[in-house]
Write a protein that holds these residues in place. Structure first.
Motif, short mmCIF file in Angstrom:
data_model
loop_
_atom_site.label_atom_id
_atom_site.label_comp_id
_atom_site.label_asym_id
_atom_site.label_seq_id
_atom_site.Cartn_x
_atom_site.Cartn_y
_atom_site.Cartn_z
N ASP A 1 0.81 -1.22 0.00
CA ASP A 1 0.00 0.00 0.00
C ASP A 1 0.85 1.27 0.00
OD1 ASP A 1 1.01 -0.11 2.57
OD2 ASP A 1 -0.92 0.11 3.58
N LEU A 2 2.16 1.13 -0.22
CA LEU A 2 3.06 2.29 -0.18
C LEU A 2 3.60 2.60 -1.58
CD1 LEU A 2 4.44 4.40 1.64
CD2 LEU A 2 6.35 2.80 1.89
N ILE A 3 3.47 3.86 -1.98
CA ILE A 3 3.97 4.33 -3.28
C ILE A 3 5.06 5.38 -3.03
CG2 ILE A 3 3.39 5.58 -5.40
CD1 ILE A 3 0.53 4.53 -5.12
N MET A 4 6.14 5.27 -3.80
CA MET A 4 7.18 6.30 -3.76
C MET A 4 7.26 6.97 -5.12
SD MET A 4 11.32 6.23 -3.02
CE MET A 4 11.80 5.65 -4.65
N LEU A 5 7.19 8.30 -5.13
CA LEU A 5 7.43 9.10 -6.33
C LEU A 5 8.77 9.80 -6.10
CD1 LEU A 5 5.02 11.48 -8.14
CD2 LEU A 5 7.26 12.27 -7.47
N PHE A 6 9.68 9.65 -7.06
CA PHE A 6 10.98 10.31 -6.94
C PHE A 6 11.29 11.01 -8.25
CE2 PHE A 6 15.51 10.77 -7.38
CZ PHE A 6 15.85 11.33 -6.16
N MET A 7 11.73 12.26 -8.15
CA MET A 7 12.16 12.96 -9.35
C MET A 7 13.31 13.90 -9.03
SD MET A 7 8.89 15.35 -10.24
CE MET A 7 8.14 16.44 -9.05
N THR A 8 14.21 14.02 -10.02
CA THR A 8 15.37 14.88 -9.87
C THR A 8 15.84 15.34 -11.24
OG1 THR A 8 17.52 15.09 -8.76
CG2 THR A 8 17.11 13.03 -9.93
N SER A 9 16.77 16.24 -11.23
CA SER A 9 17.36 16.75 -12.46
C SER A 9 18.25 15.68 -13.10
CB SER A 9 18.21 17.98 -12.12
OG SER A 9 19.08 18.30 -13.17
N SER A 10 18.35 15.70 -14.41
CA SER A 10 19.20 14.73 -15.11
C SER A 10 20.68 14.97 -14.82
CB SER A 10 18.94 14.80 -16.62
OG SER A 10 19.22 16.10 -17.11
N GLU A 11 21.05 16.14 -14.32
CA GLU A 11 22.44 16.43 -13.98
C GLU A 11 22.81 15.97 -12.57
OE1 GLU A 11 20.56 19.50 -14.91
OE2 GLU A 11 20.87 18.89 -16.98
N ALA A 12 21.84 15.50 -11.79
CA ALA A 12 22.11 15.10 -10.41
C ALA A 12 23.03 13.88 -10.37
CB ALA A 12 20.80 14.79 -9.70
N THR A 13 23.85 13.83 -9.33
CA THR A 13 24.77 12.69 -9.19
C THR A 13 24.03 11.44 -8.74
OG1 THR A 13 25.30 13.40 -6.94
CG2 THR A 13 26.78 14.14 -8.70
N GLN A 14 22.93 11.60 -8.03
CA GLN A 14 22.11 10.46 -7.61
C GLN A 14 20.88 10.41 -8.50
OE1 GLN A 14 22.22 12.14 -3.58
NE2 GLN A 14 22.52 10.05 -2.85
N THR A 15 20.57 9.23 -9.02
CA THR A 15 19.46 9.07 -9.95
C THR A 15 18.25 8.47 -9.24
OG1 THR A 15 20.05 6.82 -10.60
CG2 THR A 15 21.12 8.64 -11.80
N SER A 16 17.15 8.43 -9.96
CA SER A 16 15.95 7.79 -9.41
C SER A 16 16.21 6.31 -9.14
CB SER A 16 14.77 7.97 -10.36
OG SER A 16 15.02 7.37 -11.61
N ASP A 17 17.04 5.67 -9.96
CA ASP A 17 17.36 4.26 -9.74
C ASP A 17 18.02 4.04 -8.38
OD1 ASP A 17 16.33 3.42 -12.20
OD2 ASP A 17 18.26 3.68 -13.23
#
Length: 197
Positions: free
Chosen positions: A162-178
């Protein structure tokens, strides 16, 4: 006269810079990330098993965010916000959803005064049978360019139970959504759903 023109130009530059900062939604308080030794009890990592309660039990969503940051440390300040489910604008801003009738609770962690886009949102549903529908609505409803001057090109929505995570960031960020999806799945277990834009 030259001094007055120079002063006006300096003020214009300052206002231009301020306009390119994140829009803060109402009732948000800046906090440091857990990796910076913050002792604020709202964001301090907890040892309680907040991520594996019995089915339908309320999660401590702020504690889940802390656990994600323990596995995937960040090096900037964030604002952790409990989303007011009665405020449609706040629900839309953070989750992309038009209304919150199927939501039990939601929290958001967004960068405080940073020059790039960053948002980690957790939504606990009333029923896990709605997770696929709600995850798709979040993916399609969220505005990855909701900040002034910056946008998020790296966007994922994942669900487990029942838990959803939405993650978004800039494409230049060192940490990705993965990276954050991997931390989420380490805490929650095998994912039921992964959606990416």
């Amino acid at each position: 006269m030259k001094k007055a023109i120079t002063l006006v130009l300096i003020i214009a530059v300052i206002f231009s810079f301020a306009a390119c900062q994140n829009k803060e939604s109402p009732n948000t308080e800046p906090t440091s990330s857990p990796t910076e030794g913050n002792t604020n009890p709202e964001t301090e990592p907890t040892s309680e098993a907040a991520t594996t309660p019995a089915a339908g039990e309320d999660l401590n969503l702020l504690a889940v965010i802390d656990q994600i940051y323990e596995l995937e440390p960040i090096d900037f300040d964030v604002i952790n916000t409990e989303v007011d489910l009665s405020d449609k604008e706040q629900v839309k801003y953070f989750t992309g959803l038009e209304e919150a009738s199927k939501i039990k609770g939601a929290v958001a962690s967004e960068g405080a005064m940073m020059p790039s886009a960053y948002s980690l949102v957790l939504v606990q549903l009333e029923s896990e049978t709605d997770s696929e529908e709600m995850a798709e609505k979040m993916l399609n409803g969220i505005d990855p360019f909701k900040w002034i001057c910056v946008g998020a090109e790296d966007l994922q929505v994942v669900a487990q139970g029942d838990l959803i995570m939405l993650f978004m960031t800039s494409s230049e960020a060192t940490q990705t959504s993965d990276d954050f999806v991997a931390a989420f799945s380490e805490i929650r277990g095998e994912l039921d759903l992964e959606l990416k834009k």
